[in-house]
Design a protein around this motif. Structure first.
Motif, short mmCIF file in Angstrom:
data_model
loop_
_atom_site.label_atom_id
_atom_site.label_comp_id
_atom_site.label_asym_id
_atom_site.label_seq_id
_atom_site.Cartn_x
_atom_site.Cartn_y
_atom_site.Cartn_z
N ILE A 191 0.83 -1.21 0.00
CA ILE A 191 0.00 0.00 0.00
C ILE A 191 0.87 1.25 0.00
O ILE A 191 0.58 2.22 -0.72
N VAL A 192 1.95 1.25 0.80
CA VAL A 192 2.84 2.42 0.83
C VAL A 192 3.46 2.65 -0.54
O VAL A 192 3.54 3.78 -1.03
N GLY A 193 3.93 1.56 -1.18
CA GLY A 193 4.49 1.69 -2.52
C GLY A 193 3.46 2.19 -3.52
O GLY A 193 3.77 3.03 -4.37
N GLY A 194 2.23 1.69 -3.42
CA GLY A 194 1.18 2.14 -4.33
C GLY A 194 0.85 3.61 -4.14
O GLY A 194 0.66 4.35 -5.12
N ILE A 195 0.78 4.06 -2.88
CA ILE A 195 0.51 5.48 -2.61
C ILE A 195 1.65 6.35 -3.14
O ILE A 195 1.42 7.42 -3.71
N ILE A 199 13.45 3.45 0.94
CA ILE A 199 13.67 4.17 2.19
C ILE A 199 12.33 4.44 2.88
O ILE A 199 12.18 4.21 4.09
N ILE A 200 11.36 4.93 2.13
CA ILE A 200 10.06 5.24 2.71
C ILE A 200 9.37 3.97 3.20
O ILE A 200 8.81 3.93 4.31
N ILE A 201 9.42 2.90 2.40
CA ILE A 201 8.81 1.63 2.82
C ILE A 201 9.51 1.10 4.07
O ILE A 201 8.87 0.57 4.99
N SER A 202 10.84 1.25 4.15
CA SER A 202 11.58 0.75 5.30
C SER A 202 11.24 1.52 6.57
O SER A 202 11.18 0.94 7.66
N ILE A 203 11.02 2.82 6.45
CA ILE A 203 10.64 3.62 7.63
C ILE A 203 9.30 3.15 8.17
O ILE A 203 9.13 2.95 9.38
N GLY A 221 9.89 -2.55 -2.48
CA GLY A 221 10.65 -1.34 -2.79
C GLY A 221 11.29 -1.40 -4.16
O GLY A 221 11.30 -0.40 -4.90
N VAL A 222 11.83 -2.56 -4.53
CA VAL A 222 12.47 -2.71 -5.83
C VAL A 222 11.43 -2.58 -6.95
O VAL A 222 11.65 -1.86 -7.95
N LEU A 223 10.29 -3.26 -6.81
CA LEU A 223 9.25 -3.18 -7.84
C LEU A 223 8.71 -1.76 -7.97
O LEU A 223 8.51 -1.25 -9.09
N THR A 224 8.51 -1.09 -6.83
CA THR A 224 8.03 0.29 -6.87
C THR A 224 9.07 1.20 -7.51
O THR A 224 8.74 2.09 -8.30
N GLY A 225 10.34 0.99 -7.17
CA GLY A 225 11.40 1.81 -7.75
C GLY A 225 11.52 1.63 -9.25
O GLY A 225 11.72 2.60 -9.99
#
Length: 319
Positions: free
Chosen positions: A25-29, A85-89, A145-149
């Protein structure tokens, strides 16, 4: 090993929302917000006649000279890093509260007696929770994170290609495989780095009869306040900054990835330019922290606290 596998699978089933759907969800947002930003930029540029053609296109092509290609490539790589970074936080907060409730919730809802009736050792149960927090959840977060990046990179490359920028040339400036290797390679380092926080939170989860969050946070913070107070009175002489950084910070914040990049490394990054920045983000640079004895001492302390959590679980049922 089969029992351990099913214990880890149980943790994933019970916490799928935090382990899987939170990074998704974070990656999608993050993707949606960037897409909205691109749309707003395109609409604003079209309304004011500010497109990336003509003069603006000339400036962009001028930036893609031999001296500036490293900067453009670094920017594209940082765009990929930023998603992780954002997903990790966000994942750090998820794991913080997961560990606090990992052993406490079983006693709170009285399901502890059921799990103890099964032929499963306390050691396997606690270690399955450690593995889920230190390995399973970070692996899922890195994949997301990799897929979102990659989607972010393609989104910006496609957008610029509509304005006459060569998509292939932009892709050759980026280093997606190196970014992926750095993110995946940092997982073993994260396991070692996060042990103090994992051990402390699991110990509080196994020990606290109520409100484990207050015990986990208030105790180390309160000790730091008392040390600072005695230092002001002149009764003792203890390096208060050392305590906040190496004790309180390590038992509360090590669950957030990237903490091994200390202040000295950041100063080297700011003084080294783009070329040094690319090396700085390389996983081989991050593993230099293994040469310091402090990380091994802190990891040993974390392992000792995990052992303490296992011992407490053997008899603590709050009856």
């Amino acid at each position: 090993m089969k029992t351990f596998y099913w214990l880890v699978k149980r943790e994933f089933w019970e916490h799928r929302g935090g382990f899987l759907w939170t990074p998704v969800i974070v990656g999608g947002i993050f993707l949606l917000l960037n897409l909205m930003g691109i749309a707003v930029g395109e609409a604003f540029g079209a309304h004011h006649g500010m497109t990336m053609s003509g003069n603006n296109m000339h400036l962009f092509n001028q930036a893609m000279t031999d001296g500036d290609t490293d900067k453009i490539g670094f920017g594209l790589d940082m765009m990929m890093f930023s998603t992780s970074i954002i997903i990790s936080i966000v994942l750090g907060f998820v794991l913080f509260f997961y560990c606090l409730g990992a052993l406490y919730d079983d006693r709170k809802d009285r399901s502890l007696l059921f799990w103890k009736s099964l032929p499963i050792s306390d050691t396997a149960t606690v270690l399955s929770k450690v593995f889920s927090a230190a390995v399973l959840a970070p692996v899922i977060a890195v994949i997301c994170g990799v897929l979102t990046g990659l989607l972010m990179l393609l989104m910006y490359v496609i957008t610029l290609s509509f304005h006459g920028v060569s998509a292939w040339r932009l892709l050759t400036l980026a280093h997606p495989f190196q970014v992926i290797a750095d993110l995946v390679g940092s997982i073993p380092l994260y396991v070692l780095w996060a042990l103090p926080t994992l051990g402390w939170l699991l110990l509080c989860s196994a020990w606290a009869r109520s409100k484990p969050f207050l015990w986990a946070v208030a105790l180390p913070v309160g000790v730091g306040v008392v040390i600072g107070w005695f230092n002001l009175l002149g009764s003792i002489s203890v390096n208060n900054l050392w305590y906040w950084k190496n004790v309180c910070g390590r038992v509360l914040l090590s669950i957030f990835p990237g903490g091994w990049l200390g202040q000295n490394h950041m100063m080297q990054l700011s003084n080294g330019g783009v070329a040094h920045a690319l090396d700085f983000l390389h996983v081989a640079h991050a593993y230099q922290v293994l040469g310091t004895p402090s990380i091994w001492i802190e990891a040993a302390v974390g392992a000792a606290m995990i052992a303490g959590a296992i011992w407490l679980r053997r008899w603590r049922d709050d009856n």
